[in-house]
Write a protein that holds these residues in place. Sequence first.
Motif, PDB file in Angstrom:
ATOM      1  N   SER A 259       0.793  -1.369   0.119  1.00 20.26           N
ATOM      2  CA  SER A 259       0.115   0.054   0.110  1.00 20.26           C
ATOM      3  C   SER A 259       0.962   1.288   0.041  1.00 20.26           C
ATOM      4  CB  SER A 259      -1.290  -0.048   1.520  1.00 20.26           C
ATOM      5  OG  SER A 259      -0.350   0.083   2.242  1.00 20.26           O
ATOM      6  N   GLY A 260       1.920   0.872   0.579  1.00 23.26           N
ATOM      7  CA  GLY A 260       2.558   2.928   0.728  1.00 23.26           C
ATOM      8  C   GLY A 260       3.351   3.063  -0.524  1.00 23.26           C
ATOM      9  N   PHE A 261       3.429   1.700  -1.275  1.00 22.13           N
ATOM     10  CA  PHE A 261       4.732   1.850  -2.870  1.00 22.13           C
ATOM     11  C   PHE A 261       2.979   2.846  -3.535  1.00 22.13           C
ATOM     12  CE2 PHE A 261       5.586   0.418  -7.478  1.00 22.13           C
ATOM     13  CZ  PHE A 261       6.584   0.337  -6.817  1.00 22.13           C
ATOM     14  N   MET A 262       1.856   2.221  -3.821  1.00 23.57           N
ATOM     15  CA  MET A 262       0.935   2.269  -4.498  1.00 23.57           C
ATOM     16  C   MET A 262       0.750   3.761  -4.136  1.00 23.57           C
ATOM     17  SD  MET A 262       0.546  -0.489  -6.333  1.00 23.57           S
ATOM     18  CE  MET A 262       0.362  -2.044  -6.808  1.00 23.57           C
ATOM     19  N   ALA A 263       0.840   3.825  -3.295  1.00 26.94           N
ATOM     20  CA  ALA A 263       0.567   5.361  -2.574  1.00 26.94           C
ATOM     21  C   ALA A 263       1.913   5.874  -3.186  1.00 26.94           C
ATOM     22  CB  ALA A 263       0.403   5.708  -0.966  1.00 26.94           C
ATOM     23  N   TRP A 264       3.591   5.651  -3.337  1.00 24.69           N
ATOM     24  CA  TRP A 264       4.438   6.273  -4.007  1.00 24.69           C
ATOM     25  C   TRP A 264       4.264   6.304  -5.100  1.00 24.69           C
ATOM     26  CZ3 TRP A 264       9.308   5.222  -6.026  1.00 24.69           C
ATOM     27  CH2 TRP A 264      10.284   6.055  -6.189  1.00 24.69           C
ATOM     28  N   ILE A 265       3.690   5.753  -5.783  1.00 21.36           N
ATOM     29  CA  ILE A 265       3.333   6.068  -6.879  1.00 21.36           C
ATOM     30  C   ILE A 265       2.264   6.825  -7.778  1.00 21.36           C
ATOM     31  CG2 ILE A 265       5.387   4.079  -7.882  1.00 21.36           C
ATOM     32  CD1 ILE A 265       2.774   2.439  -8.703  1.00 21.36           C
ATOM     33  N   ASN A 266       1.881   6.390  -6.776  1.00 21.24           N
ATOM     34  CA  ASN A 266       0.076   7.691  -6.983  1.00 21.24           C
ATOM     35  C   ASN A 266      -0.812   6.321  -7.678  1.00 21.24           C
ATOM     36  OD1 ASN A 266      -1.246   9.506  -7.103  1.00 21.24           O
ATOM     37  ND2 ASN A 266      -0.350  10.731  -8.521  1.00 21.24           N
ATOM     38  N   PHE A 267      -0.412   5.673  -7.255  1.00 24.40           N
ATOM     39  CA  PHE A 267      -1.424   4.687  -8.014  1.00 24.40           C
ATOM     40  C   PHE A 267      -2.986   4.495  -6.930  1.00 24.40           C
ATOM     41  CE2 PHE A 267      -2.331  -0.109  -9.892  1.00 24.40           C
ATOM     42  CZ  PHE A 267      -3.254   0.724 -10.680  1.00 24.40           C
ATOM     43  N   PRO A 268      -3.345   4.960  -6.427  1.00 26.22           N
ATOM     44  CA  PRO A 268      -4.443   4.976  -5.486  1.00 26.22           C
ATOM     45  C   PRO A 268      -5.319   3.547  -5.577  1.00 26.22           C
ATOM     46  CG  PRO A 268      -5.247   6.359  -6.486  1.00 26.22           C
ATOM     47  CD  PRO A 268      -3.660   6.215  -6.726  1.00 26.22           C
TER      48      PRO A 268
ATOM     49  N   ALA B 190      14.210   2.360  -5.854  1.00 27.55           N
ATOM     50  CA  ALA B 190      14.293   3.968  -5.828  1.00 27.55           C
ATOM     51  C   ALA B 190      12.927   4.182  -4.112  1.00 27.55           C
ATOM     52  CB  ALA B 190      13.366   4.580  -6.222  1.00 27.55           C
ATOM     53  N   TYR B 191      11.995   3.214  -4.013  1.00 24.97           N
ATOM     54  CA  TYR B 191      11.453   3.665  -2.498  1.00 24.97           C
ATOM     55  C   TYR B 191      11.904   3.387  -1.647  1.00 24.97           C
ATOM     56  CZ  TYR B 191       7.399   2.234  -0.295  1.00 24.97           C
ATOM     57  OH  TYR B 191       5.997   2.657   1.725  1.00 24.97           O
ATOM     58  N   ASP B 192      13.176   2.062  -1.549  1.00 23.58           N
ATOM     59  CA  ASP B 192      13.306   1.729  -0.250  1.00 23.58           C
ATOM     60  C   ASP B 192      14.427   2.497  -0.231  1.00 23.58           C
ATOM     61  OD1 ASP B 192      12.238  -0.705  -0.131  1.00 23.58           O
ATOM     62  OD2 ASP B 192      13.659  -2.201  -1.079  1.00 23.58           O
TER      63      ASP B 192
ATOM     64  N   ALA C 138      11.401   4.453   2.211  1.00 28.55           N
ATOM     65  CA  ALA C 138       9.982   3.412   1.977  1.00 28.55           C
ATOM     66  C   ALA C 138       9.034   4.401   3.033  1.00 28.55           C
ATOM     67  CB  ALA C 138       9.969   2.011   2.376  1.00 28.55           C
ATOM     68  N   PRO C 139       8.630   5.462   2.011  1.00 26.09           N
ATOM     69  CA  PRO C 139       7.602   6.589   2.961  1.00 26.09           C
ATOM     70  C   PRO C 139       6.783   6.004   2.554  1.00 26.09           C
ATOM     71  CG  PRO C 139       8.433   7.090   0.744  1.00 26.09           C
ATOM     72  CD  PRO C 139       9.520   6.343   1.247  1.00 26.09           C
ATOM     73  N   ARG C 140       5.246   6.284   4.220  1.00 21.06           N
ATOM     74  CA  ARG C 140       3.898   5.511   4.329  1.00 21.06           C
ATOM     75  C   ARG C 140       3.563   7.366   4.060  1.00 21.06           C
ATOM     76  NH1 ARG C 140       5.821   1.358   3.682  1.00 21.06           N
ATOM     77  NH2 ARG C 140       6.607  -0.398   5.530  1.00 21.06           N
ATOM     78  N   ASP C 141       3.685   8.446   4.068  1.00 21.42           N
ATOM     79  CA  ASP C 141       3.086   9.003   3.143  1.00 21.42           C
ATOM     80  C   ASP C 141       3.679   9.588   2.209  1.00 21.42           C
ATOM     81  OD1 ASP C 141       0.675  10.973   3.252  1.00 21.42           O
ATOM     82  OD2 ASP C 141       1.838  12.212   4.720  1.00 21.42           O
ATOM     83  N   PRO C 142       3.166   8.815   1.130  1.00 25.20           N
ATOM     84  CA  PRO C 142       4.301   9.378   0.113  1.00 25.20           C
ATOM     85  C   PRO C 142       3.702  10.295  -1.390  1.00 25.20           C
ATOM     86  CG  PRO C 142       3.962   7.250  -0.377  1.00 25.20           C
ATOM     87  CD  PRO C 142       2.644   8.132   1.170  1.00 25.20           C
ATOM     88  N   ARG C 143       2.594  10.679  -1.048  1.00 25.40           N
ATOM     89  CA  ARG C 143       1.759  11.692  -1.839  1.00 25.40           C
ATOM     90  C   ARG C 143       2.482  12.944  -2.298  1.00 25.40           C
ATOM     91  NH1 ARG C 143      -4.643  10.874  -3.288  1.00 25.40           N
ATOM     92  NH2 ARG C 143      -4.247  11.825  -5.201  1.00 25.40           N
ATOM     93  N   ALA C 144       2.571  12.651  -3.524  1.00 25.56           N
ATOM     94  CA  ALA C 144       3.746  14.081  -3.561  1.00 25.56           C
ATOM     95  C   ALA C 144       2.639  15.000  -4.067  1.00 25.56           C
ATOM     96  CB  ALA C 144       4.233  14.171  -4.792  1.00 25.56           C
ATOM     97  N   PRO C 145       2.705  16.228  -3.698  1.00 32.75           N
ATOM     98  CA  PRO C 145       1.545  17.624  -4.234  1.00 32.75           C
ATOM     99  C   PRO C 145       1.079  17.382  -5.441  1.00 32.75           C
ATOM    100  CG  PRO C 145       4.182  18.115  -3.357  1.00 32.75           C
ATOM    101  CD  PRO C 145       3.982  17.499  -3.524  1.00 32.75           C
TER     102      PRO C 145
END
Length: 116
Positions: free
Chosen positions: A22-31, A84-86, A90-97
């Motif tokens: 879930s963290g990775f998916m949020a980081w790549i912005n695939f909610p 890159a995520y690691d 591995a941010p848990r609130d990774p959604r960029a503005p």
Amino acid sequence: KGGSQPPSGGPSRSRVDPAYHSGFMAWINFPRAQAIDEAVDTTEWAYDVGHKIAELNWRFIGRRLGVDISDCTRTEAVLRLMEAYDDAGAPRDPRAPPETAVESLIDSAERVGPVK
């Protein structure tokens, strides 16, 4: 390049758990990605995730995140993005503005929620 070998180094984990997913998916912005219920093998997970998004979209994701995946298969793209995520902790609130007007509109709509 772009063959079937994973990128050099590769992610350090052998399995992907639900929190990482879930963290990775949020980081790549695939909610919209479906959650996973249990840990799965990294290579299997990378293949499955890689084929949920078109190859061109992986390139856009890589460009947005500063990861060169131009010579990768979809699975290799996921593995490089995992690295890159690691590396990013591995941010848990990774959604960029939001960067574009469309992203801003989507972000606003998600914060407001559904109309009742």
